[in-house]
Design an enzyme around this catalytic site. Sequence first.
Site, PDB file in Angstrom:
ATOM      1  CG  ASP A 158      47.906 -39.209  18.558  1.00  0.00           C
ATOM      2  OD1 ASP A 158      47.195 -38.297  19.023  1.00  0.00           O
ATOM      3  OD2 ASP A 158      49.135 -39.112  18.386  1.00  0.00           O
TER       4      ASP A 158
ATOM      5  CE  LYS B 121      51.323 -40.240  15.688  1.00  0.00           C
ATOM      6  NZ  LYS B 121      50.919 -40.758  17.012  1.00  0.00           N
TER       7      LYS B 121
ATOM      8  CE  LYS C 152      52.373 -37.232  17.630  1.00  0.00           C
ATOM      9  NZ  LYS C 152      51.608 -37.836  18.739  1.00  0.00           N
TER      10      LYS C 152
END
EC number: 4.1.2.4
Length: 221
Positions: free
Chosen positions: A89, A151, A180
């Site tokens: 990430d 995300k 996300k």
Amino acid sequence: MNMNKYIDHTLLKPDATQEMIDKLCQEAREHDFMSVCVNPYWVKRSAELLAGSDVKVCTVIGFPLGASTIESKAAETRDAIANGATEVDMVLNVGALKSGDLETVKKDIAAVKQAAGDILLKVILETCLLTEEEKVVACKLSVEAGADYVKTSTGFSTGGATVEDIALMRKTVGPNVGVKASGGVRDGETAVAMIEAGASRIGTSSGVSIVTGAKTTGSGY
């Protein structure tokens, strides 16, 4: 709904101890979460603890500010994968985005994707710092650069995931890129709302309480 398979069981606090990481991995095994999400220092231990399970080892790149160089993010990614990370990430270069330097933003993501290879890449937009237009641009650049997911948040800035942001991100990236939700997802009701808005993964330190229905004392990352 198998809620456990939406959850990235997360512990990114700077004062996380080995004992806390061990507990995180034990819980992830017990509840069969999608992944654990830990800082790069803890990747190797997490990978060892989760060997033989279905739980993925996710780590963070350029975290939490996103303001490191392209080269350092790529190197950090290679190092994380060598230590056993199976998802990364990365934090978008928010300052470059807000400066209008879209080429740098895209190159930054593409460099991490190249370093990651087949490893799943999620791009953290830090939505609380962006305008609606910037959120859309960030999503589009992420997809163009090869991201597998977008995300919402690091959990370390001024705000976390909102249903509105998840819906906007899903609308922008379409059905084939993941979304996300992270930051402030502390209970099952919130998690379900995020999923219904379009989230395909939930990043939270409250995963156990979400799947068991217990009250949480987690940070709500």
